[in-house]
Design an enzyme around this catalytic site. Sequence first.
Site, PDB file in Angstrom:
ATOM      1  N   GLY A 179     -40.170 -40.674  29.270  1.00 16.67           N
ATOM      2  CA  GLY A 179     -39.471 -40.272  28.060  1.00 16.67           C
ATOM      3  C   GLY A 179     -40.387 -40.031  26.868  1.00 16.67           C
ATOM      4  O   GLY A 179     -39.919 -39.683  25.783  1.00 16.67           O
ATOM      5  N   HIS A 222     -29.326 -36.382  35.237  1.00 17.54           N
ATOM      6  CA  HIS A 222     -30.638 -36.645  35.833  1.00 17.54           C
ATOM      7  C   HIS A 222     -30.393 -37.097  37.266  1.00 17.54           C
ATOM      8  O   HIS A 222     -29.818 -38.157  37.499  1.00 17.54           O
ATOM      9  CB  HIS A 222     -31.350 -37.738  35.030  1.00 17.54           C
ATOM     10  N   ARG A 306     -44.844 -42.756  43.629  1.00 16.80           N
ATOM     11  CA  ARG A 306     -44.839 -44.210  43.813  1.00 16.80           C
ATOM     12  C   ARG A 306     -43.444 -44.636  44.199  1.00 16.80           C
ATOM     13  O   ARG A 306     -42.523 -43.815  44.235  1.00 16.80           O
ATOM     14  CB  ARG A 306     -45.244 -44.906  42.508  1.00 16.80           C
TER      15      ARG A 306
END
Length: 467
Positions: A179, A222, A306
């Site tokens: 962000g 999202h 990750r």
Amino acid sequence: MAEPVTSPATSGSGSIRSVLIANRGEIALRIIRACKELGIKSVLAYSEADADSLPVKLADQAVCIGPARVNSSYRNAHAVVGAALAYRVDAIHPGYGFLSENADFAAMCEQEGVTFVGPASDVISRMGDKIEAKIIARRAGVPTVPGSVGAISEYAEALAVASDVGYPLLIKAAAGGGGRGMRVVQAAETLEKDLQEIMSEAEVAFGDPSVYIERYLTDIRHIEIQVVSDGETVLHLGERDCTAQRRNQKLVEESPSPVLDAELRQGLAGAAVALCREVGYTNAGTVEFVFDNIERTYYFIEMNTRIQVEHPVSEMVSGIDLIKLQLQIAGGVPLELRQDDVVIRGHAIECRINAEDPDRDFAPNPGTIARFRAPGGFGVRLDTHIETGYVIPPFYDSMVGKLICWGQNRDEAIARTLRALEELEVEGIVTTAPLHARIVSSERFRSGDFNTAFVAELLATTSNPTT
């Protein structure tokens, strides 16, 4: 709850017999538990501030790598690799955050002959550069948000892109994340000033002034796809909807998304797999998209190279242990699962519970846990490292746990989440658990019809309880 998927690949760890865990908190504990089930020796690298933590108590061995400050411990690549060499481990698992997406750290592991549990360093580097990642995505046929193809360094270039894309538009730091490093430009009058400011901020924050420009989408969700690959086989474990956010920080995640139909779901998953194949991805990762509610289309935004904080959501609906798969793939064990073996069952919701005070603009609230009671029952999972008497240090991320609840359908998952939040007791500090109850119980969330502005609107129209 989806039954655990079993296959020959879940019974061994390949070449890995010992792992240094370069992280803390609930993710360190999560990795320790996976190691124990695979018969892998766990060595935990911890800071002085975490000496009395539950992961230190439960690891097979633990080594202090430095003082509390992250740059002297968890982000100190030389200290971490030095500990790995001293304890002669086979691999390093970085968890998330800290060094997990640091290409130089992964390269250092490769140079020292220690297996990095994650993708190759060059893949981390390429996908960590959002401009390069966008180019790779386009090459793979994955839709990207309309905007600049490469880096923008001059006002004239920005003006040309803006003329094509239109306003409002978004300037993003190529090396940004979480962000940070973003600026919305509403009109041409402020474009030059905004461009220079975000480039300066990117240089200071990330050491890289590179930026790019995209169309600013105002009504979006999202949605991300969990992927796992052994370098040959690429699987997806469905999507996670992470739309319930505050200031671009995820609060509530769920799977499946309440807004996707079969065609969109298949398209998103196919795009994520195509991107992995294009870049030669290995291990677990997440491909993130924005979904335009108005046009009902999706665009690639970035890839997290990750394991994600919200990975348990995918585990609950698929029955697949992602941490075990990470360790096995790193140990050279090929995936014996195929896409047809991955069956998404039911619905899961995760609440990230932080030691923060919503009444004080979500200020961190470290302190001593005077009393702790975990919720339980069918379909309830709490990933946490806290216990009664534990002192939450002020040096790290404020997350104290992740509550993940599964149901046969979304309504049952919501009901179970609210029941579990009611059972949860954490005394001595203020947490965001009451806020999660308000989010999940709201009519807007229940309807599934919301966007990334939903939580901000909820906070603006209702009061914040502190109990």
